[in-house]
Design a protein around this motif. Sequence first.
Motif, PDB file in Angstrom:
ATOM      1  N   ILE A   1       0.857  -1.183   0.000  1.00 55.06           N
ATOM      2  CA  ILE A   1       0.000   0.000   0.000  1.00 55.06           C
ATOM      3  C   ILE A   1       0.892   1.232   0.000  1.00 55.06           C
ATOM      4  CG2 ILE A   1      -1.716   1.320   1.297  1.00 55.06           C
ATOM      5  CD1 ILE A   1      -2.585  -1.381   2.550  1.00 55.06           C
ATOM      6  N   VAL A   2       0.714   2.122  -0.953  1.00 54.00           N
ATOM      7  CA  VAL A   2       1.495   3.349  -1.026  1.00 54.00           C
ATOM      8  C   VAL A   2       0.936   4.373  -0.041  1.00 54.00           C
ATOM      9  CG1 VAL A   2       2.140   5.295  -2.500  1.00 54.00           C
ATOM     10  CG2 VAL A   2       2.198   2.964  -3.415  1.00 54.00           C
ATOM     11  N   VAL A   3       1.852   5.006   0.698  1.00 56.43           N
ATOM     12  CA  VAL A   3       1.491   6.051   1.646  1.00 56.43           C
ATOM     13  C   VAL A   3       2.075   7.364   1.139  1.00 56.43           C
ATOM     14  CG1 VAL A   3       1.626   6.841   4.032  1.00 56.43           C
ATOM     15  CG2 VAL A   3       1.582   4.384   3.527  1.00 56.43           C
ATOM     16  N   THR A   4       1.213   8.342   0.901  1.00 62.23           N
ATOM     17  CA  THR A   4       1.664   9.626   0.375  1.00 62.23           C
ATOM     18  C   THR A   4       0.794  10.754   0.918  1.00 62.23           C
ATOM     19  OG1 THR A   4       2.218  10.854  -1.654  1.00 62.23           O
ATOM     20  CG2 THR A   4       0.226   9.506  -1.711  1.00 62.23           C
ATOM     21  N   ASN A   5       1.334  11.957   0.849  1.00 63.28           N
ATOM     22  CA  ASN A   5       0.550  13.142   1.184  1.00 63.28           C
ATOM     23  C   ASN A   5      -0.114  13.734  -0.056  1.00 63.28           C
ATOM     24  OD1 ASN A   5       1.185  13.170   3.943  1.00 63.28           O
ATOM     25  ND2 ASN A   5       3.097  14.234   3.559  1.00 63.28           N
ATOM     26  N   GLU A   6       0.252  13.246  -1.219  1.00 64.46           N
ATOM     27  CA  GLU A   6      -0.331  13.771  -2.453  1.00 64.46           C
ATOM     28  C   GLU A   6      -1.803  13.399  -2.531  1.00 64.46           C
ATOM     29  OE1 GLU A   6       1.539  12.775  -6.155  1.00 64.46           O
ATOM     30  OE2 GLU A   6       3.515  13.370  -5.432  1.00 64.46           O
ATOM     31  N   SER A   7      -2.552  14.258  -3.193  1.00 66.72           N
ATOM     32  CA  SER A   7      -3.933  13.920  -3.500  1.00 66.72           C
ATOM     33  C   SER A   7      -4.061  13.894  -5.014  1.00 66.72           C
ATOM     34  CB  SER A   7      -4.905  14.924  -2.879  1.00 66.72           C
ATOM     35  OG  SER A   7      -4.609  16.217  -3.325  1.00 66.72           O
ATOM     36  N   GLY A   8      -4.971  13.081  -5.474  1.00 67.57           N
ATOM     37  CA  GLY A   8      -5.164  12.943  -6.912  1.00 67.57           C
ATOM     38  C   GLY A   8      -5.933  14.120  -7.483  1.00 67.57           C
ATOM     39  N   HIS A   9      -6.468  13.916  -8.622  1.00 70.10           N
ATOM     40  CA  HIS A   9      -7.217  14.954  -9.317  1.00 70.10           C
ATOM     41  C   HIS A   9      -8.710  14.697  -9.143  1.00 70.10           C
ATOM     42  CE1 HIS A   9      -3.417  15.307 -11.870  1.00 70.10           C
ATOM     43  NE2 HIS A   9      -3.522  16.421 -11.207  1.00 70.10           N
ATOM     44  N   PRO A  10      -9.289  15.055  -7.984  1.00 70.99           N
ATOM     45  CA  PRO A  10     -10.713  14.780  -7.774  1.00 70.99           C
ATOM     46  C   PRO A  10     -11.579  15.547  -8.768  1.00 70.99           C
ATOM     47  CG  PRO A  10      -9.877  16.240  -6.069  1.00 70.99           C
ATOM     48  CD  PRO A  10      -8.703  15.822  -6.910  1.00 70.99           C
ATOM     49  N   GLY A  11     -12.416  14.827  -9.434  1.00 67.01           N
ATOM     50  CA  GLY A  11     -13.313  15.457 -10.393  1.00 67.01           C
ATOM     51  C   GLY A  11     -12.590  15.989 -11.620  1.00 67.01           C
ATOM     52  N   GLU A  12     -11.309  16.009 -11.597  1.00 71.53           N
ATOM     53  CA  GLU A  12     -10.434  16.432 -12.680  1.00 71.53           C
ATOM     54  C   GLU A  12     -10.675  17.855 -13.163  1.00 71.53           C
ATOM     55  OE1 GLU A  12      -9.554  13.671 -15.778  1.00 71.53           O
ATOM     56  OE2 GLU A  12      -9.942  11.952 -14.514  1.00 71.53           O
TER      57      GLU A  12
END
Length: 170
Positions: A122-133
């Motif tokens: 499981i990758v642990v990061t503080n980044e967030s993806g592109h919600p709703g883009e």
Amino acid sequence: MAYLIDADVLIEAKNRYYGFDFCPGFWDWLVRKLAAGEVLSVERVGQELAAGNDNLSAWAANQGPAFFVPPNANTVAAMATVSASVRTMSVNGQPYLPAAVTKFLGDADYYLIAHALAHRDIVVTNESGHPGEQQASVKTLKIPDVCNSVGVQCVSVFKMLRDGGAILIL
């Protein structure tokens, strides 16, 4: 399955939430979980941290290859899957810019996600993806988006701590 920690988690922890001077329990917890085989990172993350020449780089050097594991044959094989996925990803129908793809494939994030894919971590990061883009950019690939594209679970440091039973008390 292990939690595979991104460099930004350790850097942000040192700089903000879990500084060595006031929250040594966080760092002790990581070392204990490493000993149990539940937390680790990849060699490329260790190399990034070594460049910092600070107390985090010293901590990372003390952990060595047990924490910052080198790629093995399974990871190298998974790199092809991650690379192929990254090359076909898009934002709102627009492919990522070639410079963004090249940068991602040269970063530790690429190795981190390939290792997670190969070892079911499981990758642990503080980044967030592109919600709703809607605010997404074709200039930067985000770890959660790449993880999602190859079926790797991605969580925050806080979820890792909660799921891992961390209790940081005086």
